[in-house]
Design a protein around this motif. Structure first.
Motif, mmCIF file in Angstrom:
data_model
loop_
_atom_site.group_PDB
_atom_site.id
_atom_site.type_symbol
_atom_site.label_atom_id
_atom_site.label_comp_id
_atom_site.label_asym_id
_atom_site.label_seq_id
_atom_site.Cartn_x
_atom_site.Cartn_y
_atom_site.Cartn_z
ATOM 1 N N ILE A 143 0.824 -1.222 0.000
ATOM 2 C CA ILE A 143 0.000 0.000 0.000
ATOM 3 C C ILE A 143 0.851 1.262 0.000
ATOM 4 O O ILE A 143 0.559 2.216 -0.722
ATOM 5 C CB ILE A 143 -0.933 0.010 1.231
ATOM 6 C CG1 ILE A 143 -1.935 -1.148 1.166
ATOM 7 C CG2 ILE A 143 -1.668 1.348 1.354
ATOM 8 C CD1 ILE A 143 -2.782 -1.297 2.411
ATOM 9 N N VAL A 144 1.923 1.274 0.793
ATOM 10 C CA VAL A 144 2.682 2.511 1.024
ATOM 11 C C VAL A 144 3.960 2.549 0.192
ATOM 12 O O VAL A 144 4.756 1.604 0.208
ATOM 13 C CB VAL A 144 3.050 2.669 2.513
ATOM 14 C CG1 VAL A 144 3.779 3.996 2.734
ATOM 15 C CG2 VAL A 144 1.807 2.594 3.393
ATOM 16 N N GLU A 145 4.151 3.672 -0.498
ATOM 17 C CA GLU A 145 5.407 3.933 -1.215
ATOM 18 C C GLU A 145 6.117 5.105 -0.538
ATOM 19 O O GLU A 145 5.656 6.240 -0.626
ATOM 20 C CB GLU A 145 5.154 4.270 -2.678
ATOM 21 C CG GLU A 145 6.434 4.537 -3.463
ATOM 22 C CD GLU A 145 6.196 4.813 -4.927
ATOM 23 O OE1 GLU A 145 6.971 5.608 -5.514
ATOM 24 O OE2 GLU A 145 5.233 4.254 -5.497
ATOM 25 N N PRO A 146 7.239 4.840 0.169
ATOM 26 C CA PRO A 146 7.959 5.931 0.837
ATOM 27 C C PRO A 146 8.797 6.724 -0.157
ATOM 28 O O PRO A 146 9.399 6.159 -1.073
ATOM 29 C CB PRO A 146 8.846 5.185 1.842
ATOM 30 C CG PRO A 146 9.098 3.853 1.208
ATOM 31 C CD PRO A 146 7.862 3.524 0.403
ATOM 32 N N ILE A 147 8.830 8.040 0.034
ATOM 33 C CA ILE A 147 9.601 8.923 -0.840
ATOM 34 C C ILE A 147 10.466 9.826 0.024
ATOM 35 O O ILE A 147 9.945 10.529 0.896
ATOM 36 C CB ILE A 147 8.685 9.777 -1.732
ATOM 37 C CG1 ILE A 147 7.835 8.885 -2.652
ATOM 38 C CG2 ILE A 147 9.494 10.785 -2.549
ATOM 39 C CD1 ILE A 147 6.740 9.636 -3.388
ATOM 40 N N LEU A 148 11.773 9.808 -0.186
ATOM 41 C CA LEU A 148 12.687 10.704 0.513
ATOM 42 C C LEU A 148 12.846 11.972 -0.309
ATOM 43 O O LEU A 148 13.352 11.932 -1.430
ATOM 44 C CB LEU A 148 14.050 10.029 0.720
ATOM 45 C CG LEU A 148 15.147 10.895 1.362
ATOM 46 C CD1 LEU A 148 14.758 11.344 2.760
ATOM 47 C CD2 LEU A 148 16.478 10.144 1.383
ATOM 48 N N GLY A 149 12.395 13.107 0.222
ATOM 49 C CA GLY A 149 12.518 14.344 -0.537
ATOM 50 C C GLY A 149 11.613 15.438 -0.008
ATOM 51 O O GLY A 149 10.907 15.270 0.989
ATOM 52 N N ASP A 150 11.639 16.560 -0.692
ATOM 53 C CA ASP A 150 10.840 17.738 -0.358
ATOM 54 C C ASP A 150 9.425 17.534 -0.885
ATOM 55 O O ASP A 150 9.215 17.341 -2.091
ATOM 56 C CB ASP A 150 11.482 18.971 -1.002
ATOM 57 C CG ASP A 150 10.857 20.283 -0.555
ATOM 58 O OD1 ASP A 150 9.633 20.304 -0.292
ATOM 59 O OD2 ASP A 150 11.580 21.287 -0.479
ATOM 60 N N CYS A 151 8.441 17.616 0.012
ATOM 61 C CA CYS A 151 7.060 17.343 -0.396
ATOM 62 C C CYS A 151 6.495 18.407 -1.327
ATOM 63 O O CYS A 151 5.466 18.200 -1.955
ATOM 64 C CB CYS A 151 6.170 17.178 0.827
ATOM 65 S SG CYS A 151 5.976 18.679 1.810
ATOM 66 N N GLY A 152 7.177 19.545 -1.427
ATOM 67 C CA GLY A 152 6.708 20.596 -2.315
ATOM 68 C C GLY A 152 7.255 20.492 -3.723
ATOM 69 O O GLY A 152 6.880 21.278 -4.589
ATOM 70 N N LEU A 153 8.113 19.508 -3.969
ATOM 71 C CA LEU A 153 8.797 19.412 -5.261
ATOM 72 C C LEU A 153 8.561 18.086 -5.969
ATOM 73 O O LEU A 153 9.391 17.643 -6.769
ATOM 74 C CB LEU A 153 10.310 19.623 -5.068
ATOM 75 C CG LEU A 153 10.730 20.948 -4.443
ATOM 76 C CD1 LEU A 153 12.232 20.977 -4.209
ATOM 77 C CD2 LEU A 153 10.300 22.126 -5.318
ATOM 78 N N GLN A 154 7.434 17.444 -5.691
ATOM 79 C CA GLN A 154 7.135 16.154 -6.307
ATOM 80 C C GLN A 154 6.346 16.337 -7.607
ATOM 81 O O GLN A 154 5.686 17.353 -7.804
ATOM 82 C CB GLN A 154 6.350 15.281 -5.333
ATOM 83 C CG GLN A 154 7.050 15.044 -4.004
ATOM 84 C CD GLN A 154 8.412 14.401 -4.146
ATOM 85 O OE1 GLN A 154 8.553 13.369 -4.811
ATOM 86 N NE2 GLN A 154 9.423 14.996 -3.538
#
Length: 243
Positions: A143-154
């Protein structure tokens, strides 16, 4: 007992006078003193008072959270809100958790509501590592896909049925990005620390302004005060549908 129990670690704001009595409890193996919380990554100052090691597994709402209390914050005051968000009406949703942390909201939503997909974004590498571990610990990898990064730049183009904005501080700076991620008719759960005289007006106005920039209209579904944040300031959340 003053302090909060996180896993088997008692976290206190000052060294307790009755330390010898506290450590007799079988569920308290360690005691740490929590100091200031610093920066965007919400990193705490911690002093070890009793025992060794600051990593533990905390259980809440039938979910498991691996956490290091010396590196990552845990707010007991948000327990009710985490529980509320764990019961979603539609299991076919795509959700974006913009400030995922170690999975505070992501994990309960995935465990109890089992949505179609959760994109969990976290900028702090330490929190992101715990997020990845907690996804496995709770068996929600599908279910979950983790993303390392700035949430404003996706690069999400109106893919989300629901967006969690569960961070307080500079959350409003990310509303424009949230609008570009959200589908028509989607819902934003926007958190903010707000002075009491403008308790719900400012959060709603900020979401409305971001929506208007993209020619969209809002419908306020719910307004809640979660807890007192500081004198005269409250942690609030508004649930808003954006058309």
């Amino acid at each position: 007992m003053k302090g909060k129990l996180i896993g088997d670690i008692l976290v206190v704001k000052k060294e307790p006078d009755n330390l010898e009595e506290l450590i007799k409890f079988p569920y308290i193996n360690r005691v740490v003193k929590l100091g200031q919380i610093h920066g965007q990554k919400r990193e705490p100052d911690v002093e070890m008072i009793y025992g060794e090691g600051t990593e533990t597994i905390h259980k809440e709402n039938y979910c498991k959270f691996k956490i290091d209390v010396a590196k990552v914050m845990w707010s007991k005051g948000n327990t009710g809100e985490r529980q509320r968000m764990s019961t979603l009406p539609d299991s076919d949703e795509t959700i974006i958790d913009m400030f995922a942390g170690i999975g505070y909201f992501t994990i309960p939503m995935a465990v109890h509501s089992k949505p179609k997909k959760i994109y969990a974004i976290e900028i702090n590498p330490v929190s992101h590592n715990f997020l990845c571990e907690n996804i496995k610990l709770n068996k929600v990898e599908d279910i979950v896909e983790p993303i390392l990064g700035d949430c404003g730049l996706q690069e999400f183009d109106h893919v989300a049925d629901r967006i969690m904005m569960g961070y307080i501080g500079t959350t409003h700076h990310y509303l424009d990005s949230a609008m570009s991620y959200l589908k028509e008719g989607g819902i934003i759960h926007y958190h903010e620390s707000t002075p009491e005289p403008i308790l719900f007006t400012r959060p709603v106005e900020r979401v409305q302004k971001a929506a208007a920039k993209q020619g969209r209209e809002i419908e306020v579904l719910n307004k809640r005060s979660i807890k007192k944040y500081s004198p005269g300031v409250y942690h609030t959340v508004v649930d808003i549908k954006v058309n």
